[in-house]
Design an enzyme around this catalytic site. Structure first.
Site, PDB file in Angstrom:
ATOM      1  N   ARG A 214       0.954  -1.180   0.152  1.00 55.73           N
ATOM      2  CA  ARG A 214      -0.219   0.000   0.046  1.00 55.73           C
ATOM      3  C   ARG A 214       0.976   1.311   0.155  1.00 55.73           C
ATOM      4  O   ARG A 214       1.849   1.092   0.187  1.00 55.73           O
ATOM      5  CB  ARG A 214      -0.899   0.093   1.401  1.00 55.73           C
ATOM      6  CG  ARG A 214      -1.837  -1.208   1.418  1.00 55.73           C
ATOM      7  CD  ARG A 214      -1.567  -1.873   2.833  1.00 55.73           C
ATOM      8  NE  ARG A 214      -2.071  -3.165   2.788  1.00 55.73           N
ATOM      9  CZ  ARG A 214      -3.194  -3.361   3.043  1.00 55.73           C
ATOM     10  NH1 ARG A 214      -4.170  -2.243   3.475  1.00 55.73           N
ATOM     11  NH2 ARG A 214      -3.896  -4.208   3.250  1.00 55.73           N
TER      12      ARG A 214
ATOM     13  N   ASP B 159      -2.964   3.815   4.180  1.00 48.57           N
ATOM     14  CA  ASP B 159      -2.847   2.461   4.205  1.00 48.57           C
ATOM     15  C   ASP B 159      -3.999   1.485   3.668  1.00 48.57           C
ATOM     16  O   ASP B 159      -3.848   0.332   3.309  1.00 48.57           O
ATOM     17  CB  ASP B 159      -3.017   1.984   5.624  1.00 48.57           C
ATOM     18  CG  ASP B 159      -4.345   2.546   6.457  1.00 48.57           C
ATOM     19  OD1 ASP B 159      -4.364   3.940   6.291  1.00 48.57           O
ATOM     20  OD2 ASP B 159      -5.018   1.652   6.785  1.00 48.57           O
TER      21      ASP B 159
HETATM   22  P1  AMP Z   1      -8.868  -0.309   8.251  1.00 45.57           P
HETATM   23  O1  AMP Z   1      -9.160   0.964   8.282  1.00 45.57           O
HETATM   24  O2  AMP Z   1      -9.984  -1.268   8.489  1.00 45.57           O
HETATM   25  O3  AMP Z   1      -8.254  -0.803   7.063  1.00 45.57           O
HETATM   26  O4  AMP Z   1      -7.823  -0.899   9.561  1.00 45.57           O
HETATM   27  C1  AMP Z   1      -6.892   0.076   9.677  1.00 45.57           C
HETATM   28  C2  AMP Z   1      -6.054  -0.695  10.598  1.00 45.57           C
HETATM   29  O5  AMP Z   1      -6.476  -1.521  11.799  1.00 45.57           O
HETATM   30  C3  AMP Z   1      -5.088  -1.887  10.052  1.00 45.57           C
HETATM   31  O6  AMP Z   1      -3.833  -1.846  10.503  1.00 45.57           O
HETATM   32  C4  AMP Z   1      -5.808  -3.149  10.394  1.00 45.57           C
HETATM   33  O7  AMP Z   1      -5.027  -4.163  10.116  1.00 45.57           O
HETATM   34  C5  AMP Z   1      -6.296  -2.650  11.899  1.00 45.57           C
HETATM   35  N1  AMP Z   1      -7.331  -3.496  12.404  1.00 45.57           N
HETATM   36  C6  AMP Z   1      -8.714  -3.228  11.872  1.00 45.57           C
HETATM   37  N2  AMP Z   1      -9.662  -4.291  12.408  1.00 45.57           N
HETATM   38  C7  AMP Z   1      -8.758  -5.028  13.348  1.00 45.57           C
HETATM   39  C8  AMP Z   1      -8.925  -6.048  14.241  1.00 45.57           C
HETATM   40  N3  AMP Z   1     -10.225  -6.648  14.473  1.00 45.57           N
HETATM   41  N4  AMP Z   1      -7.842  -6.590  14.765  1.00 45.57           N
HETATM   42  C9  AMP Z   1      -6.800  -6.385  14.457  1.00 45.57           C
HETATM   43  N5  AMP Z   1      -6.497  -5.064  13.809  1.00 45.57           N
HETATM   44  C10 AMP Z   1      -7.582  -4.519  13.187  1.00 45.57           C
HETATM   45 MG    MG Z   2      -6.780  -1.449   5.942  1.00 43.49          MG
END
Ligand code: AMP
Ligand code: MG
Length: 504
Positions: A194, A264
């Site tokens: 990314r 990201d």
């Molecule tokens: P996103 O905005 O959903 O792409 O997620 C942002 C960040 O939060 C990324 O680093 C994901 O890996 C982390 N993340 C989201 N949901 C979880 C979860 N259930 N457990 C661990 N990390 C999470």
């Molecule tokens: Mg993400």
């Protein structure tokens, strides 16, 4: 899956973490951490993309592997480390908190990375559990495959496995946590790099790791741009910018709102990635966002996606500047983003309206159209699809696109239709229109119906939608009554349809 030819280029060619697995923590200077998926009680394969499987030369899915209970010989699983700007703010280390790459597979169509989403904790899980729920997994599986068949660059989905364990989520972050069935999607892409994968090293002043990662990326994914000087970097970034612009113009064509365009969540390959609180606009409202977290500012609203794409791309460009001898040249790539977006946007309108080619004066026609579409609630997908078959310029034939037929602005529309009809000499390019105005998209309430059934162990709706959306531009009359439909009233304010959060 044991017979596949597994590669592990990323872990062998970029610097990583010395520790295997371990608690959530900062991992400076690393591009990845080796980690094993957490075992689950009862992995059960529920959805399977036969087409993706074919590309990988797989006949059958192995629920144990796809649920994270077994590692096959040749795999060297890891979680990637990356950073990101979240809603405009630098968040520093994020990383694969709920994703683990199993490895790469050498297929006859190139090398593809297989990644489990929701297989448990990694060093990047921060305060969360690394798991995913069935509802968000169904949304990811169906939407990635639907986007692919719409012809929009996207990561793919191979499988959906339920884990047999409950995961607790507070869907609306309002203090009402509840258990939900857990699931894991296996997703597929040339890589899951990314913009944030590069930013993390740059923002932390680690030029050496940044350089290694950039060289790795160009060598394996953009080999035509290998070079010893700035030229190669500019060519590579220009391609990334153009592909990103193209992807976003495609979202605009079909009414897709990503919902969380943090850096990201921006693929270096210009692929739609990280299906979370995404949505499809139904009534044409450029200010709409499905993401409740973003409801107040609307940073990632439908009509703002191209600008956000440029903002994100500028952050990527900045992060590469330490490697440039003449960093001011990075403006060339930013310029290329805008030029490409304009080009794609023009082609998009030309196709959607069957104009054959866009002329200077068509700007007014388009502006008037988008203004009319906002006068009363008007369904974007149905409007453009019906317009594609219009026999004479009367709004009568488009009635079905309006949510309340008693409020149709008849004069405004008939005026616009007259202008358009004259512009195309009564002979719009129907082929272009039919292949750029889909009949079926994954409306939020359609995905919700699939989820409601799946939560009762009935996957027939998900399966039906998966099949339906393989041919989004085909008429498919037997599905018309059920799925060529405006948003039903029950879905207007229902959580999961009009309101979504990042809680997956
Ligand atoms: P996103 O905005 O959903 O792409 O997620 C942002 C960040 O939060 C990324 O680093 C994901 O890996 C982390 N993340 C989201 N949901 C979880 C979860 N259930 N457990 C661990 N990390 C999470
Ligand atoms: Mg993400």
């Amino acid at each position: 899956m044991d017979g596949l030819n597994w590669l592990n280029r990323f872990v062998t060619e970029t610097p990583g973490d010395d520790e295997i697995g371990g608690k959530p923590r900062q991992v400076p200077h690393a591009c990845w951490s080796r980690v094993h998926p957490t075992a689950v009680p009862e992995p059960s394969l529920r959805l399977w993309s036969d087409e993706m499987a074919q590309e990988l030369n797989l006949e059958m899915g192995d629920g144990d592997i796809l649920g994270g209970n077994r590692i096959s010989g040749g795999m060297d699983p890891y979680a990637q480390r990356y950073g990101g700007h979240q809603f405009g703010n630098w968040a520093n280390q994020l990383g694969d908190g709920r994703a683990i790459t199993l490895g790469e597979v050498d297929t006859k169509n190139g090398i593809l990375e297989l990644q489990l989403k929701g297989p448990g904790i990694t060093p990047y899980s921060r305060f969360a559990d690394g798991k995913a729920v069935l509802r968000s997994s169904i949304r990811e599986f169906l939407c990635s495959e639907a986007m692919h068949h719409l012809g929009i660059p996207t990561t793919r989905a191979l499988s959906l496995v339920t884990t047999g364990e409950d995961v607790v989520r507070d869907v609306l972050y309002n203090g009402n946590p509840a258990p939900e069935p857990g699931a894991i999607v296996c997703r597929v892409a040339p890589s899951f790099l990314r913009f944030g994968s590069f930013q993390i090293h740059s923002m932390n002043g680690d030029k050496e790791t940044l350089r290694t990662l950039v060289e790795y990326t160009i060598k394996h994914h953009f080999p035509e741009h290998r070079s010893e000087n700035d030229d190669g970097l500019i060519q590579w970034l220009t391609q990334v910018g153009q592909e990103t612009a193209r992807m976003i113009s495609e979202w605009m064509r079909v009414g897709f709102v990503h919902g969380v365009m943090n850096t990201d969540n921006m693929s270096i390959h210009g692929l739609t990635i990280d299906y979370g609180p995404y949505g499809w606009i139904e009534d044409f409202n450029p200010d709409w966002t499905p993401n409740t977290t973003d409801a107040r500012t609307g940073r990632y609203r439908f009509g703002h996606q191209a600008q956000i794409g440029a903002w994100n791309f500028a952050r990527l460009l900045e992060s590469i500047s330490p490697l440039m001898e003449e960093p001011e040249r990075l403006y060339e790539s930013l310029e290329a983003y805008y030029t490409e977006y304009e080009h794609c946007n023009n082609a998009m309108w030309s196709n959607k309206l069957g104009l054959k080619e866009l002329r200077e004066e068509d700007g007014d026609l388009i502006q008037e159209l988008t203004a009319n579409l906002q006068l009363v609630e008007t369904d974007m997908t149905i409007f453009f699809r019906l317009l594609s078959s219009l026999k004479d310029p009367s709004i009568e034939h488009l009635r079905y696109a309006f949510y309340d037929e008693s409020t149709i602005p008849i004069t405004e529309w008939n005026n616009w239709l007259d202008k358009w009809w004259k512009r195309v000499d009564g002979q719009p390019d129907r082929e272009a229109m039919h292949s750029s105005n889909p009949k079926y998209v994954l409306r939020n309430w359609m995905a919700q119906l699939a989820i409601d059934a799946a939560e009762k162990e009935d996957y027939s709706v998900a399966q039906e939608l998966y099949e339906l959306l393989k041919q989004p531009y085909a008429e498919q009359p037997k599905h018309e009554e059920e799925w060529f439909q405006k948003r039903p009233e029950w879905a207007r304010h229902r959580v999961g349809c009009s309101m979504l959060s990042c809680s997956s």
